[in-house]
Motif scaffolding. Structure first.
Motif, short mmCIF file in Angstrom:
data_model
loop_
_atom_site.label_atom_id
_atom_site.label_comp_id
_atom_site.label_asym_id
_atom_site.label_seq_id
_atom_site.Cartn_x
_atom_site.Cartn_y
_atom_site.Cartn_z
N GLU A 162 0.80 -1.23 0.00
CA GLU A 162 0.00 0.00 0.00
C GLU A 162 0.83 1.28 0.00
N GLU A 163 2.05 1.22 0.54
CA GLU A 163 2.82 2.45 0.72
C GLU A 163 4.01 2.58 -0.23
N VAL A 164 4.44 1.48 -0.83
CA VAL A 164 5.66 1.51 -1.66
C VAL A 164 5.30 1.11 -3.08
N GLU A 165 5.59 1.97 -4.02
CA GLU A 165 5.32 1.66 -5.42
C GLU A 165 6.20 0.50 -5.89
N GLY A 166 5.57 -0.53 -6.43
CA GLY A 166 6.32 -1.71 -6.86
C GLY A 166 6.86 -2.51 -5.71
N GLY A 167 6.22 -2.40 -4.54
CA GLY A 167 6.73 -3.05 -3.34
C GLY A 167 6.83 -4.55 -3.44
N MET A 168 5.87 -5.19 -4.08
CA MET A 168 5.89 -6.64 -4.19
C MET A 168 7.01 -7.12 -5.12
N ASP A 169 7.38 -6.32 -6.09
CA ASP A 169 8.51 -6.67 -6.96
C ASP A 169 9.81 -6.67 -6.15
N ILE A 170 9.93 -5.75 -5.20
CA ILE A 170 11.12 -5.69 -4.36
C ILE A 170 11.25 -6.98 -3.55
N LEU A 171 10.15 -7.45 -3.00
CA LEU A 171 10.18 -8.63 -2.15
C LEU A 171 10.58 -9.89 -2.92
N LYS A 172 10.41 -9.86 -4.24
CA LYS A 172 10.79 -11.02 -5.06
C LYS A 172 12.25 -10.97 -5.48
N ASP A 173 12.95 -9.89 -5.15
CA ASP A 173 14.34 -9.71 -5.57
C ASP A 173 15.24 -9.61 -4.34
N PRO A 174 15.92 -10.69 -3.95
CA PRO A 174 16.74 -10.67 -2.72
C PRO A 174 17.89 -9.67 -2.78
N SER A 175 18.30 -9.26 -3.98
CA SER A 175 19.40 -8.29 -4.07
C SER A 175 18.96 -6.91 -3.59
N ARG A 176 17.66 -6.71 -3.41
CA ARG A 176 17.13 -5.41 -2.97
C ARG A 176 16.70 -5.44 -1.50
N LEU A 177 17.08 -6.48 -0.78
CA LEU A 177 16.74 -6.61 0.63
C LEU A 177 18.01 -6.58 1.47
N TYR A 178 18.15 -5.54 2.30
CA TYR A 178 19.35 -5.35 3.12
C TYR A 178 18.99 -5.38 4.60
N ASN A 179 19.97 -5.75 5.40
CA ASN A 179 19.78 -5.85 6.84
C ASN A 179 20.97 -5.21 7.53
N ALA A 180 20.72 -4.27 8.44
CA ALA A 180 21.80 -3.61 9.18
C ALA A 180 21.63 -3.88 10.67
N ASP A 181 22.75 -4.04 11.34
CA ASP A 181 22.71 -4.30 12.79
C ASP A 181 24.02 -3.79 13.38
N GLU A 182 23.99 -3.52 14.65
CA GLU A 182 25.19 -3.05 15.33
C GLU A 182 25.37 -3.79 16.64
N SER A 183 26.59 -3.87 17.07
CA SER A 183 26.88 -4.52 18.35
C SER A 183 28.00 -3.76 19.04
N GLY A 184 27.91 -3.67 20.36
CA GLY A 184 28.91 -2.95 21.14
C GLY A 184 29.85 -3.90 21.85
N PHE A 185 31.12 -3.51 21.90
CA PHE A 185 32.14 -4.32 22.56
C PHE A 185 32.77 -3.47 23.67
N PRO A 186 32.40 -3.73 24.93
CA PRO A 186 32.87 -2.90 26.05
C PRO A 186 34.39 -2.92 26.16
N LEU A 187 34.97 -1.76 26.44
CA LEU A 187 36.41 -1.68 26.65
C LEU A 187 36.78 -2.03 28.08
#
Length: 334
Positions: A162-187
């Motif tokens: 409903e909110e993204v033009e061509g949204g379902m086409d994006i979901l069929k293309d794994p090259s257009r799906l990214y994942n970001a995450d962060e982790s902290g390492f205490p000093l």
């Protein structure tokens, strides 16, 4: 207040006024006839036609934010609500403070932070925003369940449809799906157990209460396109190169080594987007992040919309299930 303005008070809105002003300018109707037909004081029409005041000009003290700036905040609030991460009054007021501070504006507010009077006025100007009390979840209900995971996927699919033009086409293309995450390492890691004489009442060990850390922000696509990570070090000046031996990484600096909204925006603008474009990945893409406040700031949301990519938050409290970088990358680090 004049009798004329009393008579016409609240009988029209900005949309009607704008239409009437345009009609008068085009010669389609006289000011006198427009005032009678639409219930608008002739003096008001005259002021707008002659440019003495703006269509949406408000009476009273000069507002601290422009109409455009308030519209930005409203859009951010509504967008966050759509993806399941509605923001609080506290966060909204601090967004206002940041806008004022960044622009160097001084206001009557203490430390440029608006209070409840401004907040309620803001709400009255934008009735599309409603403050609701969320349902409190007990520990049992707050636990991640198959139902919640399924509901997240349903909501995400609906949003893309409903909110993204061509949204379902994006979901069929794994090259257009990214994942970001962060982790902290205490000093200064937590103190381990020590050996001592049985019966000792107090045992001490030298340690530091310093909460500084090194934060690593990683990102990859579903087709294993790895974006150079950002490594955030505590401090702002170094007598050495912190990235020696890992020059492909991006250096970030903060006082305590924690990620903040400015650093995340810098990474989006100077690392994430350029590498996607260099790889010629079709836009828009989806970037999955968790709901940490550094990821869903006003500036990050606006940047993603302007540069044509979608940031969508993963299910709350489910990173151990849904956040693949946490499960398969950072899990190998102590």
């Amino acid at each position: 207040m004049s009798k004329e303005k009393k008579k016409y008070k609240q009988n029209y809105n900005d949309t009607t006024l704008e239409m009437v002003v345009q009609l008068v300018k085009d010669g389609g109707i006289s000011m006198r006839k427009a005032a009678l037909a639409y219930g608008i004081p002739r003096s008001t029409i005259q002021d707008k036609v002659n440019g003495r005041t703006e269509i949406a000009a408000r009476s009273g003290p000069k507002p601290v934010l422009s109409t455009t700036e308030e519209a930005r905040i409203v859009e951010w609030c509504l967008e966050m609500a759509k993806i399941g991460y509605p923001r609080t009054r506290f966060e909204l007021l601090h967004i206002v403070k940041k806008i004022l501070d960044d622009d160097g504006r001084q206001t009557k507010f203490r430390d440029n932070l608006p209070g409840k009077d401004w907040y309620y006025s803001f709400k009255s100007r934008h009735p599309e925003i409603s403050e609701r009390t969320p349902n409190d979840l007990g520990k049992e209900r707050a636990m991640v369940s198959p139902f919640k995971i399924k509901k997240w996927f349903e909501d995400f699919t609906k949003y893309m449809t409903e909110e993204v033009e061509g949204g379902m086409d994006i979901l069929k293309d794994p090259s257009r799906l990214y994942n970001a995450d962060e982790s902290g390492f205490p000093l200064c890691p937590k103190t381990s157990k020590v050996l001592t004489m049985r019966g000792s009442k107090q045992v001490y060990n030298f340690s530091s209460s310093d909460k500084t850390q090194i934060t690593v922000l990683a990102c990859t696509s579903a087709t294993a396109h790895y974006i150079p990570p950002m490594i955030v070090y505590p401090g702002v000046r170094f007598k050495y190169n912190p990235l020696e031996g890992f020059e492909d990484a991006i250096l970030g600096r903060s006082i305590n080594g924690w990620m903040d909204s400015d650093l995340f925006l810098t990474w989006l603008r100077e690392t994430f987007l350029p590498h996607i474009k260099a790889r010629k990945v079709s836009l828009p893409v989806v970037l999955f992040v968790d709901g940490h406040s550094t990821h869903i700031s006003l500036e990050a949301n606006e940047f993603s919309r302007r540069e044509n990519f979608v940031m969508y938050c993963l299910q709350q409290h489910a990173s151990h299930i849904m956040q693949q970088l946490s499960r398969f990358m950072f899990v190998f680090f102590p």
